[in-house]
Design a protein around this motif. Sequence first.
Motif, PDB file in Angstrom:
ATOM      1  N   GLU A 107       0.899  -1.250   0.007  1.00 49.56           N
ATOM      2  CA  GLU A 107       0.016  -0.047  -0.046  1.00 49.56           C
ATOM      3  C   GLU A 107       0.937   1.375   0.060  1.00 49.56           C
ATOM      4  N   GLY A 108       0.816   2.216  -0.919  1.00 45.87           N
ATOM      5  CA  GLY A 108       1.140   3.415  -1.120  1.00 45.87           C
ATOM      6  C   GLY A 108       2.238   3.353  -2.141  1.00 45.87           C
TER       7      GLY A 108
ATOM      8  N   LYS B 123       2.810   3.641  -6.099  1.00 50.23           N
ATOM      9  CA  LYS B 123       2.003   3.962  -7.131  1.00 50.23           C
ATOM     10  C   LYS B 123       3.148   4.079  -8.533  1.00 50.23           C
TER      11      LYS B 123
ATOM     12  N   TRP C 185      -6.418  -1.357  -1.226  1.00 50.61           N
ATOM     13  CA  TRP C 185      -5.895  -0.009  -0.813  1.00 50.61           C
ATOM     14  C   TRP C 185      -6.005   0.953  -1.999  1.00 50.61           C
ATOM     15  N   ILE C 186      -6.005   0.674  -3.444  1.00 49.07           N
ATOM     16  CA  ILE C 186      -6.315   1.340  -4.623  1.00 49.07           C
ATOM     17  C   ILE C 186      -7.557   1.484  -4.656  1.00 49.07           C
TER      18      ILE C 186
ATOM     19  N   LEU D  69      -8.873   4.496  -2.628  1.00 50.31           N
ATOM     20  CA  LEU D  69      -8.186   5.868  -3.013  1.00 50.31           C
ATOM     21  C   LEU D  69      -9.386   6.892  -3.580  1.00 50.31           C
TER      22      LEU D  69
ATOM     23  N   TRP E 196       1.128  -1.679  -9.684  1.00 45.99           N
ATOM     24  CA  TRP E 196       0.509  -0.415 -10.140  1.00 45.99           C
ATOM     25  C   TRP E 196       0.236  -0.554 -11.405  1.00 45.99           C
TER      26      TRP E 196
END
Length: 297
Positions: A168-169, A171, A293-294, A297, A176
Motif C-alpha cells: 500500500e502506497g 504508485k 487500498w487502490i 483511493l 500499479w
Amino acid sequence: MKILIIGSKGFIGQHAFDHFKSLHFEVLGCDVVTDYVSEDYIQIDATNSDYHAIFEQHKIDVCLNCSGAASVPLSLQNPFKDFSLNTLNVFKILEAIRSYQPSCKFINLSSAAVYGNPETLPIKENATLHPLSPYGIHKMQAEQILKEFHEYYNIATCSLRIFSAYGEGLKKQLFWDLYQKFLNNDQIELFGTGNESRDFIHVDDIVQAIHLVIQNAKFRGEEINIANGEEFTIQYVAELFHTNFHNSKTIAFNNQVKQGDPLNWRADISILKALGYQQNISIEKGIQRYIDWINAL
C-alpha cells in the motif's frame, strides 16, 4: 533510541516512520518534501543535500537511509542523477556521521539489482555481482562505501538488499501497472514471457526486517538479503490480479525483455532468518490488500 529516517516521505520510509512511531521510538523524519505540520521533520535541499547540520544538532542512534532513486529506466536515461541520489548521497550522509556522531549505526537500503542475472538460485549474499543497469551499479558502489566507512573509520554500517518490494502506497512498478491495465484495458499486455520471476516482499515485512536488523545485525559493513525466499512468476502474479478483478479480460506477454531487467530472482534468506525474521504477509494476501487500498483511493 532515536532513529533518523532519511527519505521518510517515500514508500518504504513512510512505512518505517509510522512503524517506529507506533512503538514509541523517538523518530526524526528527513526528506526533500515540504511539511508545514510535523515537528519531528527536517527538510533538506533536493539540489544540494547537506547532512552535517542534522548530525551536529541532533543525537542520533540509528540512521536509516530510505532515500534515493528506484528506477532502472530512469537510471539509463539520466545516470548522473541516479549516481547522485544513490551513491554520492550515501557518502555525504556517512561523512556527516563520521564527523559528528561516529557511534551512530547506519543502514542503507540497497537492492537485489546488484546481482543482475545470478548464476544460481537461491541467491546468497556472497554471490558474484553482475548488475545490469546504472541503478544496480550505483547501488553496488554504495555498498562499497559502507564497507569503506566501517573498515577505515569503524562506523557501524549495514546494507539491505531489498528484492521486489510492494504494498500500500506504491504508485509505480509492476503492481500499479497491472492494476491500471486491468482497470482500463480489455487485453492486458505485459513485457517478457511471463516466466520471469521475482521474490516479492510486502512493505510491512520489509519494515519488520529493518527492525530486526537494528536489534540483531552485526553492523560490520555486511549485506543482508531482504526477501521471502520465494519465487513467483510474473504470469502467476498477473493471474492473481485477474482473480481479484473477477472479469474476462485476457493477459498476453510480448516476449520483449526491458533493458536492465533480470530474468529470475529467489533469495537465500538464511542470514535474515537468523536475525528472527518470519514472513507475515503472503503474496496472495498482499495483492488483495494492495488492490483494496487502490480501490479506496
